[in-house]
Design a protein around this motif. Sequence first.
Motif, short mmCIF file in Angstrom:
data_model
loop_
_atom_site.label_atom_id
_atom_site.label_comp_id
_atom_site.label_asym_id
_atom_site.label_seq_id
_atom_site.Cartn_x
_atom_site.Cartn_y
_atom_site.Cartn_z
N UNK A 340 12.97 12.42 0.09
CA UNK A 340 12.58 13.52 1.03
C UNK A 340 11.02 13.39 1.27
N UNK A 341 10.59 13.99 2.22
CA UNK A 341 9.16 14.20 2.54
C UNK A 341 8.49 15.17 1.14
N UNK A 342 9.17 15.77 0.62
CA UNK A 342 8.58 16.92 -0.41
C UNK A 342 8.24 15.80 -1.48
N UNK A 343 9.63 14.94 -1.95
CA UNK A 343 9.48 13.99 -2.85
C UNK A 343 8.20 13.02 -2.80
N UNK A 344 8.31 12.59 -1.66
CA UNK A 344 7.08 11.36 -1.32
C UNK A 344 5.78 12.23 -1.55
N UNK A 346 5.07 14.66 -3.46
CA UNK A 346 4.76 14.76 -4.94
C UNK A 346 4.47 13.71 -5.45
N UNK A 347 5.15 12.48 -5.31
CA UNK A 347 4.87 11.30 -6.00
C UNK A 347 3.40 10.77 -5.74
N UNK A 348 3.11 10.88 -4.32
CA UNK A 348 1.74 10.08 -3.88
C UNK A 348 0.46 11.29 -4.39
N UNK A 349 0.78 12.29 -5.00
CA UNK A 349 -0.24 13.24 -5.16
C UNK A 349 -0.15 14.43 -5.86
N UNK A 350 1.16 15.07 -5.41
CA UNK A 350 1.61 16.49 -5.85
C UNK A 350 1.52 16.30 -7.34
N UNK A 351 2.38 15.52 -7.82
CA UNK A 351 2.69 15.81 -9.34
C UNK A 351 1.22 15.58 -10.11
N UNK A 352 0.30 14.71 -9.86
CA UNK A 352 -0.97 14.59 -10.51
C UNK A 352 -1.68 15.85 -10.34
N UNK A 353 -1.70 16.54 -9.14
CA UNK A 353 -2.27 17.55 -9.13
C UNK A 353 -1.83 18.93 -9.67
N UNK A 354 -0.38 18.89 -9.71
CA UNK A 354 0.01 19.93 -10.78
C UNK A 354 -0.11 19.92 -12.23
N UNK A 355 -0.26 18.55 -12.66
CA UNK A 355 -0.79 18.19 -13.93
C UNK A 355 -2.17 18.61 -14.18
N UNK A 356 -2.86 18.33 -13.44
CA UNK A 356 -4.48 18.44 -13.45
C UNK A 356 -4.62 20.09 -13.49
N UNK A 357 -3.90 20.82 -12.58
CA UNK A 357 -4.15 22.38 -12.50
C UNK A 357 -3.52 22.89 -13.83
N UNK A 358 -2.79 22.41 -14.50
CA UNK A 358 -2.45 22.82 -15.77
C UNK A 358 -3.22 22.52 -16.92
N UNK A 359 -4.05 21.19 -16.78
CA UNK A 359 -4.74 20.93 -17.87
C UNK A 359 -6.18 21.31 -17.74
#
Length: 361
Positions: A340-344, A346-359
Amino acid sequence: MKKVGAVSRFHRVKPFRFIVDAHEDIAENAMQGRDFRLSALEKRRLETPPDSHKGVATLGLPELLQGDVRIVFATLWAAPCNAPEDKVKPCYETPQQAYDLARKQLEYYNDLAKDPRIILIRSRTDIDRVLNPDSSRLGVVLLMEGADPIVTPKQAREWFEAGVRIVGPAWHATRYAGGTHMPGPLTELGRELMKEMEKTGLILDMSHMAEASFFEALELFHGPVIASHSNCRTFVPTDRQLSDEMISALVAHEGVIGTALYNGFLQPDWKQTDATKSKVTLADVVKHIRHVCDLAGDRLHAGIGSDFDGGFGAESIPAELDTAADLRKIGEAFGEAGFSQTDIDNILGGNWVRLLRRALP
Ligand SMILES: [Zn+2]
């Protein structure tokens, strides 16, 4: 009444999509004479014939911006003189020499950040400055690959204060940890480093860590973890890649895993001497990432860590890619594979950004 700002959002034709690339050796290439600000194509013109150690250039600031890459994790990497292969000059024999080499690379990034198109990301506020659809700037998160430049564990704080946000203890083995092709556990210093990193607020990059040091580190370290550039060992069976058990452990610790775009890490039988670039395609990238997602049970723990310019070039990356401007084609490949577009996103950038915001602070 609707606010003007809210209305103007509807006039934006294209949704704001961005890519995060979690591994690029920008400073090391600069030390070898490559100006990051030049386009890859300009570098190719200057490097004819291409340098066999660097490969055909794929990376330049213009291509990253064209390709909607908004954040890169850029390395401070010093080469050890005792590496079994990968002879790079200058290299270090002592911790102080490693420190000096990494400081030089740090100075390079500080210089680079004077360019108005570049922001060094140290905090969550910096992420917001970069992920602004109305400006086109590249955010750079500093990642130390191989921790030998940290002369003593207590010095982790000095590096953090200088802007480093991610540390990978290993490359090959270091004074801190067993690494690629040089297995072993954490050393006593390595155990201390884990505690110092956690206290300091550094992210732990587990790429290159040998299995023994990897699992020991996960027990000792309770901060955010990633593998910035590691693929699946189930497809490419070497100790440089992550076993299923390692992937599951990273996921259990809310980590994110960046898939490297080096053909040799995507297919086990690929050889650089092959004139068969087309043998490896984005379908291989999808295959590795899908495996991480299957083990995770969701699509929230996978990303890209291209390692573009990590000692290889356009001759050694999937057939559809030529320069970093093509990274968005990875999204198309996932679309064709039914993501899905949401998954894409996330994989292309969202997942890293979520981790950075947490860290990040
Ligand atoms: Zn590496």
